[in-house]
Design a protein around this motif. Structure first.
Motif, PDB file in Angstrom:
ATOM      1  N   ALA A 240       0.834  -1.203   0.000  1.00  0.00           N
ATOM      2  CA  ALA A 240       0.000   0.000   0.000  1.00  0.00           C
ATOM      3  C   ALA A 240       0.873   1.258   0.000  1.00  0.00           C
ATOM      4  O   ALA A 240       0.513   2.276  -0.616  1.00  0.00           O
ATOM      5  CB  ALA A 240      -0.922  -0.011   1.213  1.00  0.00           C
ATOM      6  N   GLY A 241       2.027   1.217   0.677  1.00  0.00           N
ATOM      7  CA  GLY A 241       2.914   2.366   0.693  1.00  0.00           C
ATOM      8  C   GLY A 241       3.466   2.691  -0.674  1.00  0.00           C
ATOM      9  O   GLY A 241       3.502   3.871  -1.084  1.00  0.00           O
ATOM     10  N   LEU A 242       3.903   1.666  -1.409  1.00  0.00           N
ATOM     11  CA  LEU A 242       4.397   1.895  -2.766  1.00  0.00           C
ATOM     12  C   LEU A 242       3.277   2.319  -3.706  1.00  0.00           C
ATOM     13  O   LEU A 242       3.512   3.036  -4.679  1.00  0.00           O
ATOM     14  CB  LEU A 242       5.080   0.632  -3.293  1.00  0.00           C
ATOM     15  CG  LEU A 242       6.427   0.283  -2.657  1.00  0.00           C
ATOM     16  CD1 LEU A 242       6.968  -1.022  -3.230  1.00  0.00           C
ATOM     17  CD2 LEU A 242       7.437   1.414  -2.866  1.00  0.00           C
ATOM     18  N   LEU A 243       2.062   1.890  -3.413  1.00  0.00           N
ATOM     19  CA  LEU A 243       0.923   2.336  -4.208  1.00  0.00           C
ATOM     20  C   LEU A 243       0.688   3.824  -4.011  1.00  0.00           C
ATOM     21  O   LEU A 243       0.404   4.555  -4.974  1.00  0.00           O
ATOM     22  CB  LEU A 243      -0.332   1.543  -3.832  1.00  0.00           C
ATOM     23  CG  LEU A 243      -1.598   1.886  -4.606  1.00  0.00           C
ATOM     24  CD1 LEU A 243      -1.429   1.602  -6.097  1.00  0.00           C
ATOM     25  CD2 LEU A 243      -2.795   1.114  -4.057  1.00  0.00           C
ATOM     26  N   ASP A 244       0.807   4.313  -2.791  1.00  0.00           N
ATOM     27  CA  ASP A 244       0.653   5.746  -2.536  1.00  0.00           C
ATOM     28  C   ASP A 244       1.692   6.548  -3.311  1.00  0.00           C
ATOM     29  O   ASP A 244       1.399   7.615  -3.853  1.00  0.00           O
ATOM     30  CB  ASP A 244       0.771   6.031  -1.042  1.00  0.00           C
ATOM     31  CG  ASP A 244      -0.424   5.541  -0.250  1.00  0.00           C
ATOM     32  OD1 ASP A 244      -1.492   5.325  -0.857  1.00  0.00           O
ATOM     33  OD2 ASP A 244      -0.294   5.360   0.974  1.00  0.00           O
ATOM     34  N   ASP A 245       2.923   6.042  -3.357  1.00  0.00           N
ATOM     35  CA  ASP A 245       3.983   6.708  -4.114  1.00  0.00           C
ATOM     36  C   ASP A 245       3.628   6.779  -5.592  1.00  0.00           C
ATOM     37  O   ASP A 245       3.775   7.833  -6.240  1.00  0.00           O
ATOM     38  CB  ASP A 245       5.296   5.958  -3.911  1.00  0.00           C
ATOM     39  CG  ASP A 245       6.405   6.453  -4.822  1.00  0.00           C
ATOM     40  OD1 ASP A 245       7.012   7.500  -4.502  1.00  0.00           O
ATOM     41  OD2 ASP A 245       6.665   5.810  -5.865  1.00  0.00           O
ATOM     42  N   LEU A 246       3.148   5.674  -6.142  1.00  0.00           N
ATOM     43  CA  LEU A 246       2.783   5.635  -7.556  1.00  0.00           C
ATOM     44  C   LEU A 246       1.599   6.541  -7.841  1.00  0.00           C
ATOM     45  O   LEU A 246       1.546   7.216  -8.877  1.00  0.00           O
ATOM     46  CB  LEU A 246       2.455   4.199  -7.966  1.00  0.00           C
ATOM     47  CG  LEU A 246       2.036   3.995  -9.426  1.00  0.00           C
ATOM     48  CD1 LEU A 246       3.114   4.474 -10.386  1.00  0.00           C
ATOM     49  CD2 LEU A 246       1.693   2.527  -9.675  1.00  0.00           C
ATOM     50  N   ARG A 247       0.664   6.585  -6.926  1.00  0.00           N
ATOM     51  CA  ARG A 247      -0.514   7.436  -7.108  1.00  0.00           C
ATOM     52  C   ARG A 247      -0.092   8.905  -7.237  1.00  0.00           C
ATOM     53  O   ARG A 247      -0.618   9.645  -8.072  1.00  0.00           O
ATOM     54  CB  ARG A 247      -1.472   7.244  -5.939  1.00  0.00           C
ATOM     55  CG  ARG A 247      -2.893   7.765  -6.192  1.00  0.00           C
ATOM     56  CD  ARG A 247      -3.654   7.854  -4.878  1.00  0.00           C
ATOM     57  NE  ARG A 247      -3.652   6.626  -4.132  1.00  0.00           N
ATOM     58  CZ  ARG A 247      -4.663   5.741  -4.112  1.00  0.00           C
ATOM     59  NH1 ARG A 247      -5.745   5.982  -4.817  1.00  0.00           N
ATOM     60  NH2 ARG A 247      -4.586   4.656  -3.369  1.00  0.00           N
ATOM     61  N   GLU A 248       0.863   9.319  -6.407  1.00  0.00           N
ATOM     62  CA  GLU A 248       1.334  10.705  -6.458  1.00  0.00           C
ATOM     63  C   GLU A 248       2.047  11.004  -7.775  1.00  0.00           C
ATOM     64  O   GLU A 248       1.804  12.037  -8.412  1.00  0.00           O
ATOM     65  CB  GLU A 248       2.265  10.982  -5.286  1.00  0.00           C
ATOM     66  CG  GLU A 248       2.797  12.414  -5.249  1.00  0.00           C
ATOM     67  CD  GLU A 248       3.692  12.681  -4.067  1.00  0.00           C
ATOM     68  OE1 GLU A 248       4.176  13.829  -3.938  1.00  0.00           O
ATOM     69  OE2 GLU A 248       3.936  11.747  -3.267  1.00  0.00           O
ATOM     70  N   ARG A 249       2.921  10.085  -8.194  1.00  0.00           N
ATOM     71  CA  ARG A 249       3.672  10.309  -9.426  1.00  0.00           C
ATOM     72  C   ARG A 249       2.766  10.286 -10.648  1.00  0.00           C
ATOM     73  O   ARG A 249       2.918  11.104 -11.567  1.00  0.00           O
ATOM     74  CB  ARG A 249       4.763   9.246  -9.551  1.00  0.00           C
ATOM     75  CG  ARG A 249       5.819   9.341  -8.457  1.00  0.00           C
ATOM     76  CD  ARG A 249       6.816   8.203  -8.538  1.00  0.00           C
ATOM     77  NE  ARG A 249       7.638   8.283  -9.735  1.00  0.00           N
ATOM     78  CZ  ARG A 249       8.482   7.320 -10.132  1.00  0.00           C
ATOM     79  NH1 ARG A 249       8.564   6.197  -9.421  1.00  0.00           N
ATOM     80  NH2 ARG A 249       9.199   7.462 -11.228  1.00  0.00           N
ATOM     81  N   ALA A 250       1.823   9.358 -10.686  1.00  0.00           N
ATOM     82  CA  ALA A 250       0.880   9.311 -11.803  1.00  0.00           C
ATOM     83  C   ALA A 250       0.015  10.559 -11.830  1.00  0.00           C
ATOM     84  O   ALA A 250      -0.335  11.073 -12.904  1.00  0.00           O
ATOM     85  CB  ALA A 250       0.007   8.063 -11.700  1.00  0.00           C
ATOM     86  N   GLY A 251      -0.322  11.081 -10.653  1.00  0.00           N
ATOM     87  CA  GLY A 251      -1.118  12.300 -10.579  1.00  0.00           C
ATOM     88  C   GLY A 251      -0.452  13.463 -11.283  1.00  0.00           C
ATOM     89  O   GLY A 251      -1.126  14.295 -11.926  1.00  0.00           O
ATOM     90  N   HIS A 252       0.874  13.535 -11.195  1.00  0.00           N
ATOM     91  CA  HIS A 252       1.591  14.607 -11.897  1.00  0.00           C
ATOM     92  C   HIS A 252       1.471  14.437 -13.412  1.00  0.00           C
ATOM     93  O   HIS A 252       1.355  15.422 -14.149  1.00  0.00           O
ATOM     94  CB  HIS A 252       3.059  14.600 -11.488  1.00  0.00           C
ATOM     95  CG  HIS A 252       3.297  14.904 -10.049  1.00  0.00           C
ATOM     96  ND1 HIS A 252       2.575  15.845  -9.341  1.00  0.00           N
ATOM     97  CD2 HIS A 252       4.201  14.377  -9.168  1.00  0.00           C
ATOM     98  CE1 HIS A 252       3.002  15.896  -8.095  1.00  0.00           C
ATOM     99  NE2 HIS A 252       3.984  15.012  -7.958  1.00  0.00           N
ATOM    100  N   CYS A 253       1.494  13.199 -13.894  1.00  0.00           N
ATOM    101  CA  CYS A 253       1.337  12.941 -15.326  1.00  0.00           C
ATOM    102  C   CYS A 253      -0.052  13.354 -15.809  1.00  0.00           C
ATOM    103  O   CYS A 253      -0.209  13.946 -16.882  1.00  0.00           O
ATOM    104  CB  CYS A 253       1.574  11.467 -15.630  1.00  0.00           C
ATOM    105  SG  CYS A 253       3.243  10.884 -15.304  1.00  0.00           S
ATOM    106  N   PHE A 254      -1.074  13.028 -15.019  1.00  0.00           N
ATOM    107  CA  PHE A 254      -2.428  13.411 -15.393  1.00  0.00           C
ATOM    108  C   PHE A 254      -2.582  14.937 -15.403  1.00  0.00           C
ATOM    109  O   PHE A 254      -3.233  15.501 -16.281  1.00  0.00           O
ATOM    110  CB  PHE A 254      -3.432  12.777 -14.427  1.00  0.00           C
ATOM    111  CG  PHE A 254      -3.437  11.273 -14.447  1.00  0.00           C
ATOM    112  CD1 PHE A 254      -3.403  10.574 -15.640  1.00  0.00           C
ATOM    113  CD2 PHE A 254      -3.470  10.542 -13.261  1.00  0.00           C
ATOM    114  CE1 PHE A 254      -3.412   9.176 -15.665  1.00  0.00           C
ATOM    115  CE2 PHE A 254      -3.475   9.152 -13.267  1.00  0.00           C
ATOM    116  CZ  PHE A 254      -3.442   8.475 -14.478  1.00  0.00           C
ATOM    117  N   GLU A 255      -1.966  15.580 -14.439  1.00  0.00           N
ATOM    118  CA  GLU A 255      -2.016  17.040 -14.377  1.00  0.00           C
ATOM    119  C   GLU A 255      -1.285  17.664 -15.569  1.00  0.00           C
ATOM    120  O   GLU A 255      -1.733  18.676 -16.127  1.00  0.00           O
ATOM    121  CB  GLU A 255      -1.400  17.520 -13.075  1.00  0.00           C
ATOM    122  CG  GLU A 255      -1.458  19.033 -12.885  1.00  0.00           C
ATOM    123  CD  GLU A 255      -0.833  19.485 -11.581  1.00  0.00           C
ATOM    124  OE1 GLU A 255      -0.941  20.685 -11.264  1.00  0.00           O
ATOM    125  OE2 GLU A 255      -0.218  18.642 -10.883  1.00  0.00           O
TER     126      GLU A 255
END
Length: 386
Positions: A240-255
């Protein structure tokens, strides 16, 4: 001890196989599994279970119970299918094996001092039925939860990835694509830029992180600048911790897609977050011994971690209470789950054997934990805290 349970499963074998094939013949998607749930409930009621339907405010969820012992052991049934390719994940086998295990353990319920539950959990492929049922108390008091999932080979200590299921929407401005394109703000372009950014990011993902998706809405017509677009994405990671990291990084791509195309964007959660499977070691070892006794040859323990099973909401269950989610092997002719050929393999003679072997192994595993004084005390203590 298990002779009586094996006899009960054998006596019900034709019914269990027919149930598996019937569910397979009428695939239903998440939260819409009305026929499938009704078929399962009918078999359980006919074999003496008391069944409540529509539990946890989910119309296709159910809770079937037999016995009155203090230790509660549950078998989880899944029965939703995939869009377009039906039961290519073999949930018809999962459901029938859970029913078979329930019937097998019910034959020993009084002797073992257990309450047997078969819990009908809808919407595993998307929707997170088990997560919702956990949150709404349907697993309260359960000492352990067990299930089997079909696959090309046997895996006892199966693992999975944590999962975020999201939809990314972009809003721009429509315009005539030829006569007045300068007035438009292309929401499909925003999605394209985001996909390129994600593709470049993949090189730098932490091992165990994955991201994949589709464009679900890319516009209405070539001569209209798309004013809206949508992408559906799965983000996965080993924890779950690594998922949170990926969620943040992917969020920058979507933005980035929104900024580049002059659009706005929003992200919504489609399904509850799935956590990774954490199978109970004692139950895994007991199950492993049982399927070997049935003549099966599971993957070596040291190889199991290299074959994560995508993601499942059973992970959430195993992070709250002891549980297992092993894979029961069938001859799929080289096909893997989520392929049409695997769906076809899920009603073969090999698949029928898998569901019966899975039911026998689950029953025997549950019986072993019930009679082991230390393990029984552990499960009762854990259930009492929840």
């Amino acid at each position: 001890m298990t002779t009586e349970s094996d006899s009960a499963i054998e006596a019900a074998s034709d019914t269990l196989i027919a149930l598996s094939h019937s569910i397979h013949a009428e695939p239903e998607l998440a939260f819409g599994e009305h026929r499938s749930a009704a078929k399962i409930v009918e078999v359980l009621r006919d074999t003496g279970f008391e069944v409540r339907t529509g539990v946890a405010d989910l119309p296709t969820a159910f809770d079937a119970r037999y016995g009155s012992g203090e230790l509660v052991l549950a078998f989880c049934a899944e029965y939703d299918a995939l869009p377009g390719i039906g039961h290519a994940c073999g949930h018809n086998i999962i459901a029938a094996a859970a029913v078979g295990a329930g019937i097998g353990l019910a034959a020993l319920a009084d002797e073992l001092g257990v309450t047997v539950r078969v819990i009908g959990t809808p919407a595993e492929e998307t929707g997170g039925g088990k997560v919702l049922m956990l949150e709404r108390g349907e697993f309260d008091g359960v000492g352990a939860a067990l299930m089997v999932h079909p696959g090309p080979f046997d895996i006892t200590g199966a693992t999975s990835l944590a999962l975020a299921d999201i939809a990314v929407s972009y809003v721009g401005r429509e315009a005539h694509a030829s006569a007045a394109p300068e007035y438009g703000r292309n929401a499909a372009d925003a999605a394209t830029v985001a996909q390129v950014a994600i593709g470049l990011m993949r090189q730098h993902l932490i091992p165990g992180q994955q991201i994949h998706g589709i464009v679900s809405d890319g516009g209405a017509a070539p001569n209209i600048v798309p004013g809206h677009s949508e992408m559906l994405y799965y983000l996965r990671a080993t924890t779950a911790g690594l998922l949170d990291d990926l969620r943040e990084r992917a969020g920058h791509c979507f933005e980035a897609g929104a900024l580049a195309a002059g659009c706005t964007h929003s992200i919504r959660t489609v399904s509850p977050t799935y956590t990774e499977l954490t199978p109970d070691p004692w139950l895994v070892q007991a199950y492993r011994e049982e399927i070997i006794g049935l003549g099966r040859a599971p993957l070596p323990v040291e190889e199991e971690g290299f074959r994560p099973l995508g993601s499942t909401d059973m992970g959430n269950v195993t992070n709250v209470l002891p549980g297992i989610h092993p894979v029961i092997g069938l001859d799929s002719g080289g096909a893997v789950t989520h392929q049409e050929a695997f769906a076809a393999a899920c009603i073969t003679e090999s698949a029928d054997r898998a569901l019966l072997d899975g039911a026998r192994a689950l029953t025997a595993t549950a019986a072993r934990v019930a009679v082991d004084p230390g393990q029984r005390a552990r499960l009762l203590e854990g259930a009492g805290r929840r």
